[in-house]
Enzyme design. Structure first.
Site, PDB file in Angstrom:
ATOM      1  CB  SER A 259      -0.868  -0.105   1.506  1.00  0.00           C
ATOM      2  OG  SER A 259      -0.063   0.445   2.429  1.00  0.00           O
ATOM      3  CG  ASP A 260       1.530   6.008  -0.905  1.00  0.00           C
ATOM      4  OD1 ASP A 260       2.589   5.665  -0.266  1.00  0.00           O
ATOM      5  OD2 ASP A 260       1.357   6.747  -1.998  1.00  0.00           O
ATOM      6  CE1 TYR A 261       4.887   6.978   6.301  1.00  0.00           C
ATOM      7  CE2 TYR A 261       2.810   7.919   6.913  1.00  0.00           C
ATOM      8  CZ  TYR A 261       4.198   7.399   7.350  1.00  0.00           C
ATOM      9  OH  TYR A 261       4.974   7.741   8.566  1.00  0.00           O
ATOM     10  CB  ALA A 263      -3.206   3.650   1.524  1.00  0.00           C
TER      11      ALA A 263
END
Ligand code: BGC
Length: 736
Positions: A259-261, A263
């Site tokens: 995932s992104d940070y 997310a």
């Protein structure tokens, strides 16, 4: 480790140990002697998570990585993976991606990324969160700087080059695993506002936005990062269609998805999941392997397993992918593999990498205007350099977070070392911004609230005196480095007013003027361009950028850079891109005239500078465009021939661009689409033949069932030095 041993290792793990592999924590969790409890409490996780965590975010440096790995292995039998944002350089910073894209030279960029990996890998990093391959058509978005621009083909070619450069024939200590991001379509947030909704037809998504991610995967990228945005109302991080149907099934991707940070946790804020448990199941079921910096997987996967809402098989399959990556890296045999202990000091510079970074900068800078032959600046000219970028090391862009700032040369340093005192003077001139608070909070301490550094009146006076003395004034102006980058969306894309006002006054006293622009996105430049003789788009050119600029303005090297994102003439035109559709009432060539055509009442439809545009010290003529046939049969290809003539007296690298227009199709096609390009080196006065092959693949498009098809009919071939209509020569052929 052989596969069977890896399998045995997996079987020996407790559930908590397995879950740990699917969690990534940042460096602040890892103290010198023990795990830090503060960040754990803040994130809402227990200490078993940090002890069993699988990977670490943005810790870099041989000493630090070695220390954390050592401490970790006292408690765990599985070494950590270290992942970081190494986007366009570690210590030696290359031009930002939007800049180096102007080179139109994927081979050069592959070499650059090989160098970046070589510099970074000994510092203990295994995986880089790069390349970012998002297509961007909205310059308001601050992360335009991280992208290679607006075009699917060009972005795909660069995507491949960057992945190949990073990974190559993987050598520990020299290569990096590449994580392509942000899947998908993160570059199209509504209104250009960071983290905002993305909504577009699936046809457009598949045709224009997905190809660069696919290209990166085809080149071997072993990891994919999901984007923060929604697609059709479903956040990418929990989007089954994207992560399962497209990524895994259609493209056959077998690597890791992260995932992104934070997310996963943000699925709740998005209004997609009711709580963190539901967010966990949504992301995990969609196919997300690693949860970056959120408490969701840590706090919920185990109970979901017990409740039977996720299967242990699925958990095992994700964990196995992490173990496999660690095993492929050789970490089980040597957890410190590739680390070179003396790479931490700033003096550990790689000289040959700097030479390459300078070459890339020279190819990245775009000459937008050069009237009255102001450039190149000739020997014996009195030069005054002034402006907030005259003696400023912020030439590296917002994502160069580990750079070796002591080795960045400013423009002033370079000009001073090249020119004698009779021919060079400089001044800071004015502030970059009238209020630095506009840059916002960064979550860490900044000195943006400090009062302005200079006395405006004294600086203006000095600037005027220097302008009166000089034959040529070089103005170094632009955006603040932090006005672009993540969280750097803007609605006003002009150079900050404080600089424009100062420039206007100084110009009244200037004989000849050159503007050097530093910025991380296309700007709206109409007012500046009208008033000055020459304009260079320098972007953020990196550690060696100042020398590259000097070499270009003095003619030591010729310009070859061409824009890869359109420069709007007003913010109201955005989104603006060259591959637009025709409409039933185009502004030119429609049977209607006057008001009722597709146009603005108050502005032209054209950008100020088109995709593909850029000048040099030479002029290249395009002659004798011809086709090997005016019909093309199914399964066949035809050839495009032309002759180039360098009528100038400088050697030049000409970027020849081939566009195709499918004149009528069951899904309306853009007025032109880039299908190929070549960089041709021409000596002074040289003539050279150039050919392209038109293949069937260049004629296909995505139909309403999201499949690529080709339809018989008439096609237009357009060849020239830019996408600008008046620059293109055109021929037609029929595909049957
Ligand atoms: C960015 C990513 C980056 C990640 C880790 C996020 O805020 O969107 O591009 O890789 O942070 O630093």
């Amino acid at each position: 480790m052989r596969y069977e041993e890896l399998q045995k290792l997996l079987e020996s793990l407790t559930i908590k140990e397995k879950i740990g592999q699917l969690i990534q924590l940042s460096g602040d969790f890892f103290g010198e002697h023990e795990m830090k409890t503060g960040p754990q409490a803040k994130l809402g996780i227990e200490s078993w998570v940090s002890e069993n965590v699988g990977s670490v975010l943005n810790v870099i440096g041989a000493k630090q990585v070695r220390l954390i790995q050592k401490k970790h292995l006292e408690k765990s039998k599985i070494p950590l993976l270290f992942m970081a944002d190494i986007l366009y350089g570690y210590k030696t910073i290359y031009p930002i991606p939007l800049a180096f894209a102007s080179s139109w030279d994927p081979d050069l960029i592959e070499e650059a990324y090989k160098n970046i990996a070589k510099e970074t890998s000994p510092a203990g990093v295994h995986v880089t969160f790069s390349p970012m391959v998002d297509v961007v058509r909205d310059a308001r978005w601050g992360r335009s700087m991280e992208s290679t621009g607006e075009d699917p083909l060009l972005n795909s070619r660069f995507a491949k080059a960057m992945v190949r450069g990073f990974q190559g024939d993987f050598i520990p200590g020299e290569s990096l695993i590449s994580c392509v991001k942000h899947f998908a379509a993160y570059g199209a947030p509504e209104s250009g506002r960071e983290y905002n909704t993305v909504d577009m037809s699936r046809g457009r998504l598949v045709q224009d936005y997905l190809p660069p991610y696919k290209a990166a995967i085809e080149a071997g990228a072993k990891m994919v990062m999901t984007s923060f945005n929604t697609i059709e109302g479903v956040p990418a991080t929990a989007n089954k269609w994207l992560l399962q149907d497209v990524l895994r099934e259609k493209w056959g991707f077998e690597g890791l998805v992260i995932s992104d940070y934070a997310a996963v946790q943000e699925l709740v804020t998005h209004g997609y999941s009711e709580n963190q448990k539901e967010a966990t199941i949504a992301a995990f079921a969609a196919g997300l392997d690693i949860d970056m910096k959120s408490p969701c997987y840590a706090n919920n996967l185990e109970s979901l397993l017990v409740d039977g809402r996720i299967s242990e098989d699925k958990l095992n399959s994700s964990v196995m992918k992490v173990l496999k990556m660690k095993n492929d890296l050789g970490l089980f045999e040597d957890p410190y593999i590739g680390i070179v202990d003396d790479t931490d000091s700033d003096s550990a510079d790689f000289e040959e990498i700097k030479v390459n970074a300078q070459k890339v900068a020279e190819k990245s800078i775009v000459l937008l205007k050069n009237d009255k032959g102001v450039l190149p600046i000739k020997k014996g000219t009195k030069v005054a350099l002034m402006g907030p970028y005259a003696d400023n090391k912020d030439l590296i862009g917002a994502w160069a977070i580990h750079s070796n700032s002591s080795s960045i040369k400013t423009l002033k340093t370079v000009f001073e070392s090249e020119l004698d005192q009779q021919h060079f003077k400089w001044a800071e001139g004015c502030e970059l911004l009238s209020d630095y608070k506009v840059l916002g909070e960064f979550g860490w301490e900044t000195n943006f609230n400090s009062i302005l550094k200079r006395s405006a009146e004294a600086e203006l006076k000095k600037s005027i005196e220097l302008a009166q003395w000089a034959d040529v004034v070089v103005f170094a102006i632009g955006e603040h480095m932090l006005q672009s980058g993540e969280g750097g969306s803007r609605t006003d894309l002009t150079v900050p007013d404080i600089q424009k006002e100062w420039l206007d006054t100084v110009l009244e006293h200037t004989k000849k003027s050159v503007v050097l622009l530093f910025n991380g996105r296309p700007l709206v430049l109409n007012d500046i361009v009208k008033k000055v003789d020459s304009v260079l788009e320098c972007w953020f050119p990196g550690t060696e950028g100042a020398q590259a600029i000097y070499n270009l303005v003095t003619g030591k090297v010729n310009f070859s850079g061409r824009l890869t994102m359109s420069f709007p003439s007003s913010v109201g035109q955005i989104p603006i891109y060259y591959s637009n559709f025709s409409t039933g009432r185009p502004s030119k060539g429609s049977s209607r005239s006057g008001r009722f055509v597709s146009r603005y009442l108050d502005a032209s439809n054209e950008p100020l500078y088109q995709f593909g545009y850029g000048l040099s010290y030479s002029v290249v003529k395009y002659h004798h465009l011809s086709l090997s046939s005016n019909t093309m049969k199914a399964g066949d290809s035809i050839q495009v021939h032309l002759e180039l003539e360098n009528i100038g007296d400088r050697e030049v690298d000409e970027i020849v661009q081939l566009y195709i227009h499918d004149i009528s199709a069951s899904v309306v096609r853009p007025v032109k689409e880039l299908k190929d390009f070549k960089k041709i080196l021409l000596s002074p006065k040289e003539r050279k033949n150039v050919s392209f092959s038109i293949t069937e693949q260049m004629l296909n498009f995505v139909d309403s069932s999201l499949e690529y098809i080709i339809e018989p009919g008439e096609f237009e071939v357009l060849v020239g030095p830019s996408s600008r209509t008046e620059d293109l020569k055109t021929l037609k052929f029929r595909y049957m």
